[in-house]
Design a protein around this motif. Structure first.
Motif, PDB file in Angstrom:
ATOM      1  N   SER A  97      19.587  -2.836  -3.843  1.00 24.53           N
ATOM      2  CA  SER A  97      18.883  -3.628  -4.838  1.00 24.53           C
ATOM      3  C   SER A  97      17.569  -2.941  -5.179  1.00 24.53           C
ATOM      4  CB  SER A  97      18.633  -5.038  -4.263  1.00 24.53           C
ATOM      5  OG  SER A  97      18.012  -5.864  -5.204  1.00 24.53           O
ATOM      6  N   SER A  98      16.726  -3.622  -5.960  1.00 24.05           N
ATOM      7  CA  SER A  98      15.418  -3.117  -6.321  1.00 24.05           C
ATOM      8  C   SER A  98      14.386  -4.215  -6.110  1.00 24.05           C
ATOM      9  CB  SER A  98      15.398  -2.662  -7.784  1.00 24.05           C
ATOM     10  OG  SER A  98      15.535  -3.784  -8.637  1.00 24.05           O
ATOM     11  N   ILE A  99      13.113  -3.860  -6.178  1.00 24.68           N
ATOM     12  CA  ILE A  99      12.050  -4.864  -6.045  1.00 24.68           C
ATOM     13  C   ILE A  99      12.207  -5.926  -7.136  1.00 24.68           C
ATOM     14  CG2 ILE A  99       9.565  -5.263  -6.062  1.00 24.68           C
ATOM     15  CD1 ILE A  99       9.208  -2.334  -5.184  1.00 24.68           C
ATOM     16  N   HIS A 100      12.390  -5.468  -8.363  1.00 24.90           N
ATOM     17  CA  HIS A 100      12.523  -6.395  -9.491  1.00 24.90           C
ATOM     18  C   HIS A 100      13.717  -7.334  -9.302  1.00 24.90           C
ATOM     19  CE1 HIS A 100      12.441  -7.957 -13.571  1.00 24.90           C
ATOM     20  NE2 HIS A 100      13.720  -7.625 -13.698  1.00 24.90           N
ATOM     21  N   GLN A 101      14.843  -6.786  -8.842  1.00 23.92           N
ATOM     22  CA  GLN A 101      16.028  -7.607  -8.641  1.00 23.92           C
ATOM     23  C   GLN A 101      15.790  -8.680  -7.578  1.00 23.92           C
ATOM     24  OE1 GLN A 101      18.762  -4.296  -7.925  1.00 23.92           O
ATOM     25  NE2 GLN A 101      20.026  -4.995  -9.631  1.00 23.92           N
ATOM     26  N   GLU A 102      15.082  -8.319  -6.512  1.00 24.91           N
ATOM     27  CA  GLU A 102      14.823  -9.290  -5.451  1.00 24.91           C
ATOM     28  C   GLU A 102      13.890 -10.403  -5.937  1.00 24.91           C
ATOM     29  OE1 GLU A 102      16.330  -9.586  -2.449  1.00 24.91           O
ATOM     30  OE2 GLU A 102      17.598  -8.048  -3.350  1.00 24.91           O
ATOM     31  N   ILE A 103      12.909 -10.041  -6.737  1.00 27.02           N
ATOM     32  CA  ILE A 103      12.031 -11.066  -7.317  1.00 27.02           C
ATOM     33  C   ILE A 103      12.855 -12.010  -8.199  1.00 27.02           C
ATOM     34  CG2 ILE A 103      10.124 -11.479  -8.923  1.00 27.02           C
ATOM     35  CD1 ILE A 103       8.914  -8.805  -7.949  1.00 27.02           C
ATOM     36  N   THR A 104      13.712 -11.433  -9.028  1.00 29.50           N
ATOM     37  CA  THR A 104      14.561 -12.236  -9.920  1.00 29.50           C
ATOM     38  C   THR A 104      15.510 -13.120  -9.128  1.00 29.50           C
ATOM     39  OG1 THR A 104      14.439 -10.535 -11.642  1.00 29.50           O
ATOM     40  CG2 THR A 104      16.236 -12.135 -11.805  1.00 29.50           C
ATOM     41  N   ASN A 105      16.064 -12.586  -8.031  1.00 26.89           N
ATOM     42  CA  ASN A 105      16.976 -13.385  -7.197  1.00 26.89           C
ATOM     43  C   ASN A 105      16.292 -14.654  -6.693  1.00 26.89           C
ATOM     44  OD1 ASN A 105      18.995 -11.494  -7.496  1.00 26.89           O
ATOM     45  ND2 ASN A 105      18.657 -10.522  -5.509  1.00 26.89           N
ATOM     46  N   VAL A 106      15.069 -14.511  -6.212  1.00 26.98           N
ATOM     47  CA  VAL A 106      14.336 -15.666  -5.682  1.00 26.98           C
ATOM     48  C   VAL A 106      14.025 -16.649  -6.811  1.00 26.98           C
ATOM     49  CG1 VAL A 106      12.214 -16.434  -4.539  1.00 26.98           C
ATOM     50  CG2 VAL A 106      13.385 -14.365  -3.748  1.00 26.98           C
ATOM     51  N   GLN A 107      13.563 -16.118  -7.936  1.00 24.55           N
ATOM     52  CA  GLN A 107      13.232 -16.994  -9.065  1.00 24.55           C
ATOM     53  C   GLN A 107      14.453 -17.774  -9.547  1.00 24.55           C
ATOM     54  OE1 GLN A 107      11.331 -13.759 -11.468  1.00 24.55           O
ATOM     55  NE2 GLN A 107       9.784 -15.340 -11.891  1.00 24.55           N
ATOM     56  N   GLY A 143       0.808  -1.222   0.000  1.00 23.29           N
ATOM     57  CA  GLY A 143       0.000   0.000   0.000  1.00 23.29           C
ATOM     58  C   GLY A 143       0.836   1.263   0.000  1.00 23.29           C
ATOM     59  N   LEU A 144       2.026   1.197  -0.636  1.00 32.61           N
ATOM     60  CA  LEU A 144       2.935   2.339  -0.665  1.00 32.61           C
ATOM     61  C   LEU A 144       3.342   2.647  -2.104  1.00 32.61           C
ATOM     62  CD1 LEU A 144       5.267   1.331   2.305  1.00 32.61           C
ATOM     63  CD2 LEU A 144       3.533   3.137   2.331  1.00 32.61           C
ATOM     64  N   SER A 145       3.885   3.858  -2.304  1.00 26.76           N
ATOM     65  CA  SER A 145       4.302   4.260  -3.645  1.00 26.76           C
ATOM     66  C   SER A 145       5.588   3.549  -4.060  1.00 26.76           C
ATOM     67  CB  SER A 145       4.543   5.769  -3.693  1.00 26.76           C
ATOM     68  OG  SER A 145       5.722   6.109  -2.976  1.00 26.76           O
ATOM     69  N   ARG A 146       5.787   3.460  -5.366  1.00 20.77           N
ATOM     70  CA  ARG A 146       6.981   2.784  -5.876  1.00 20.77           C
ATOM     71  C   ARG A 146       8.247   3.524  -5.456  1.00 20.77           C
ATOM     72  NH1 ARG A 146       7.491  -0.839 -11.065  1.00 20.77           N
ATOM     73  NH2 ARG A 146       9.645  -1.489 -10.793  1.00 20.77           N
ATOM     74  N   ALA A 147       8.243   4.841  -5.537  1.00 22.86           N
ATOM     75  CA  ALA A 147       9.431   5.622  -5.187  1.00 22.86           C
ATOM     76  C   ALA A 147       9.833   5.374  -3.730  1.00 22.86           C
ATOM     77  CB  ALA A 147       9.167   7.103  -5.427  1.00 22.86           C
ATOM     78  N   ASN A 148       8.833   5.343  -2.862  1.00 26.21           N
ATOM     79  CA  ASN A 148       9.089   5.112  -1.438  1.00 26.21           C
ATOM     80  C   ASN A 148       9.789   3.764  -1.220  1.00 26.21           C
ATOM     81  OD1 ASN A 148       8.837   4.394   1.311  1.00 26.21           O
ATOM     82  ND2 ASN A 148       6.962   5.563   1.559  1.00 26.21           N
ATOM     83  N   VAL A 149       9.202   2.718  -1.777  1.00 26.03           N
ATOM     84  CA  VAL A 149       9.722   1.368  -1.534  1.00 26.03           C
ATOM     85  C   VAL A 149      11.065   1.153  -2.238  1.00 26.03           C
ATOM     86  CG1 VAL A 149       9.245  -1.093  -1.772  1.00 26.03           C
ATOM     87  CG2 VAL A 149       7.386   0.496  -1.243  1.00 26.03           C
ATOM     88  N   GLU A 150      11.183   1.649  -3.465  1.00 21.11           N
ATOM     89  CA  GLU A 150      12.438   1.464  -4.194  1.00 21.11           C
ATOM     90  C   GLU A 150      13.590   2.164  -3.474  1.00 21.11           C
ATOM     91  OE1 GLU A 150      12.977  -0.623  -6.368  1.00 21.11           O
ATOM     92  OE2 GLU A 150      11.369  -0.818  -7.836  1.00 21.11           O
ATOM     93  N   ASN A 151      13.340   3.332  -2.922  1.00 22.63           N
ATOM     94  CA  ASN A 151      14.384   4.048  -2.174  1.00 22.63           C
ATOM     95  C   ASN A 151      14.829   3.241  -0.953  1.00 22.63           C
ATOM     96  OD1 ASN A 151      14.563   6.245  -3.885  1.00 22.63           O
ATOM     97  ND2 ASN A 151      13.013   7.448  -2.779  1.00 22.63           N
ATOM     98  N   ARG A 152      13.866   2.605  -0.297  1.00 25.57           N
ATOM     99  CA  ARG A 152      14.192   1.778   0.877  1.00 25.57           C
ATOM    100  C   ARG A 152      15.025   0.555   0.461  1.00 25.57           C
ATOM    101  NH1 ARG A 152      10.343   2.499   5.417  1.00 25.57           N
ATOM    102  NH2 ARG A 152       8.889   4.175   4.902  1.00 25.57           N
ATOM    103  N   PHE A 153      14.647  -0.058  -0.645  1.00 25.53           N
ATOM    104  CA  PHE A 153      15.399  -1.219  -1.129  1.00 25.53           C
ATOM    105  C   PHE A 153      16.831  -0.827  -1.483  1.00 25.53           C
ATOM    106  CE2 PHE A 153      11.747  -3.721  -0.969  1.00 25.53           C
ATOM    107  CZ  PHE A 153      11.977  -5.000  -1.433  1.00 25.53           C
ATOM    108  N   LYS A 154      16.985   0.309  -2.140  1.00 23.84           N
ATOM    109  CA  LYS A 154      18.318   0.770  -2.525  1.00 23.84           C
ATOM    110  C   LYS A 154      19.172   1.064  -1.297  1.00 23.84           C
ATOM    111  CE  LYS A 154      20.728   4.140  -5.431  1.00 23.84           C
ATOM    112  NZ  LYS A 154      20.584   5.289  -6.363  1.00 23.84           N
ATOM    113  N   GLN A 155      18.553   1.681  -0.283  1.00 24.96           N
ATOM    114  CA  GLN A 155      19.282   2.052   0.923  1.00 24.96           C
ATOM    115  C   GLN A 155      19.709   0.830   1.737  1.00 24.96           C
ATOM    116  OE1 GLN A 155      17.097   4.629   3.555  1.00 24.96           O
ATOM    117  NE2 GLN A 155      18.576   4.432   5.225  1.00 24.96           N
ATOM    118  N   HIS A 156      18.815  -0.133   1.894  1.00 28.89           N
ATOM    119  CA  HIS A 156      19.075  -1.256   2.806  1.00 28.89           C
ATOM    120  C   HIS A 156      19.624  -2.509   2.124  1.00 28.89           C
ATOM    121  CE1 HIS A 156      17.294   0.690   6.328  1.00 28.89           C
ATOM    122  NE2 HIS A 156      16.334   1.139   5.531  1.00 28.89           N
ATOM    123  N   LEU A 157      19.304  -2.704   0.861  1.00 29.03           N
ATOM    124  CA  LEU A 157      19.728  -3.930   0.179  1.00 29.03           C
ATOM    125  C   LEU A 157      20.597  -3.672  -1.040  1.00 29.03           C
ATOM    126  CD1 LEU A 157      16.372  -5.967   0.230  1.00 29.03           C
ATOM    127  CD2 LEU A 157      18.286  -6.137   1.832  1.00 29.03           C
TER     128      LEU A 157
END
Length: 395
Positions: free
Chosen positions: A330-340, A314-328
């Motif tokens: 990485s990006s949402i797409h990259q994490e999905i690909t990593n698991v796959q 329930g959050l914006s893409r910019a918000n979540v992508e910034n968090r992923f970049k800061q902590h991992l």
């Protein structure tokens, strides 16, 4: 085909590493070579009993300096097996050698831990001596990759501990517990072997440290006995040990026929990581990232995209992508690909399913697209990867 060659194996099957090398040798022999294979009944090497043994070939663990000295004096055609070294002068001279890739083992662990968000990385090794040169190489590679892959941001620690026997066990575990207690939480540890990893698990209990919340633990060897002792909770890196044994036997077969062995040194890469409870932790304080990653792990192979993760949060893409970049980093797409891709690799290693079946089970719309993504990441096709991680690659 080799005729009635007398061969001995200089390994100790009380170690998972050695057992799997012997299994690889056995697979090659089952392929049709006519060898008389001598092994001690209890599968323990006793060099003094072999002083008068006259054979045609030896496959030997050359991480042991006494074995090196023995085969050099014996003058029988020998293929060595052991750890890899950055300095090629560390390898035996003029002898075929099958090496486990210590550098890639360490790099695999560092990449895995950094992807989980760890900033504190540690290595629990072995006392530094001639018997443990392989462990020191692994340690040095781990420290190198921790700095390089984190761009110098990771904090690194190491502890070599003591050689363990019945009289030293209690004191050694106390020292290990003190070291573990001195580390910042959370810290991710790569241990030189599964046995050393089991010691860390015991010492964490002694120090009242939670695994994996305070200390994440990973071993090396995929030793089935240690897995049983730890209740299958230990994450471990699978070395390509059966492949090493198979390749060593194939190399010895050629050498005993008088064929030229080129190159003399062959490196065998690790096959991957068996993930378990000892590393099942995301070292990130951001609850949004934790929630997103948990959702991705559960649903990535259903073919989800970033929009599904965002809808879940329930959050914006910019918000979540910034968090992923800061902590991992990485990006949402990259994490999905990593698991796959992690699941793709697992299915390639452990099943004979077709690429079409694997693509369906891992959320890719077509096998062709899966192959493209896989090749971009690993610089080889899924079929090439499957051949590389199976013993049949050497047949």
């Amino acid at each position: 085909m080799s005729k009635n060659k007398r061969v001995t194996l200089l390994f100790n099957a009380n170690k998972g590493y050695d057992r799997k090398i012997i299994q690889g040798v056995a697979k090659y022999i089952r392929g049709g070579v006519d060898w008389q294979l001598f092994i001690e009944e209890d599968l323990v090497t006793r060099l003094d009993r072999l002083s008068n043994w006259h054979g045609d070939g030896i496959i030997a663990d050359l991480d042991d300096p006494q074995v090196v000295e023995f085969v050099q004096k014996k003058g029988i055609t020998t293929v060595g097996v052991g750890g890899s070294y950055r300095d090629e002068q560390e390898y035996p001279t003029n002898m075929p050698y099958i090496a486990t890739n210590n550098d890639l083992i360490a790099k695999t662990a560092v990449e895995y831990y950094l992807n989980l968000g760890y900033k504190n990385l540690a290595f629990y090794g072995m006392p530094k001596n001639n018997h443990n040169r392989w462990a020191f190489e692994r340690e040095q590679s781990f420290m190198h990759w921790a700095k390089v892959l984190s761009n110098g941001k990771a904090n690194t620690y190491y502890f070599r501990g003591n050689a363990i026997h019945s009289r030293s066990w209690a004191l050694a575990q106390q020292k290990l517990a003190v070291w573990l207690g001195s580390l910042p939480n959370p810290t991710a540890i790569l241990c030189a072997t599964d046995m050393r990893a089991r010691q860390v698990l015991e010492a964490c209990h002694l120090a009242e440290l939670k695994v994996p919340n305070d200390i994440a633990v990973m071993g090396v060897d995929d030793d089935e006995i240690i897995r049983d002792i730890t209740g299958n909770t230990l994450s471990t890196i699978i070395q390509g040990t059966e492949n090493m044994g198979y390749l060593a036997a194939a190399t010895l077969d050629k050498a005993m026929k008088g064929e030229t062995i080129n190159p003399l040194i062959n490196m065998v890469d690790p096959k991957g990581i068996v993930e378990s409870a000892s590393t099942d932790y995301l070292a990130v304080t951001d609850e949004v990232v934790n929630k997103a990653v948990a959702y991705i792990k559960q649903h990535a192979c259903e073919g989800i995209q970033a929009i599904h993760v965002l809808n879940h949060l329930g959050l914006s893409r910019a918000n979540v992508e910034n968090r992923f970049k800061q902590h991992l980093s990485s990006s949402i797409h990259q994490e999905i690909t990593n698991v796959q891709l992690g699941q793709v690799r697992k299915l390639l290693q452990t099943t004979e399913k077709t690429l079409a079946q694997i693509s369906q089970e891992t959320g890719y719309k077509t096998a062709q697209y899966m192959m493209m993504v896989f090749k971009k990441r690993y610089k080889m096709t899924p079929s090439e990867y499957r051949k590389q991680v199976t013993v049949d690659a050497f047949s």
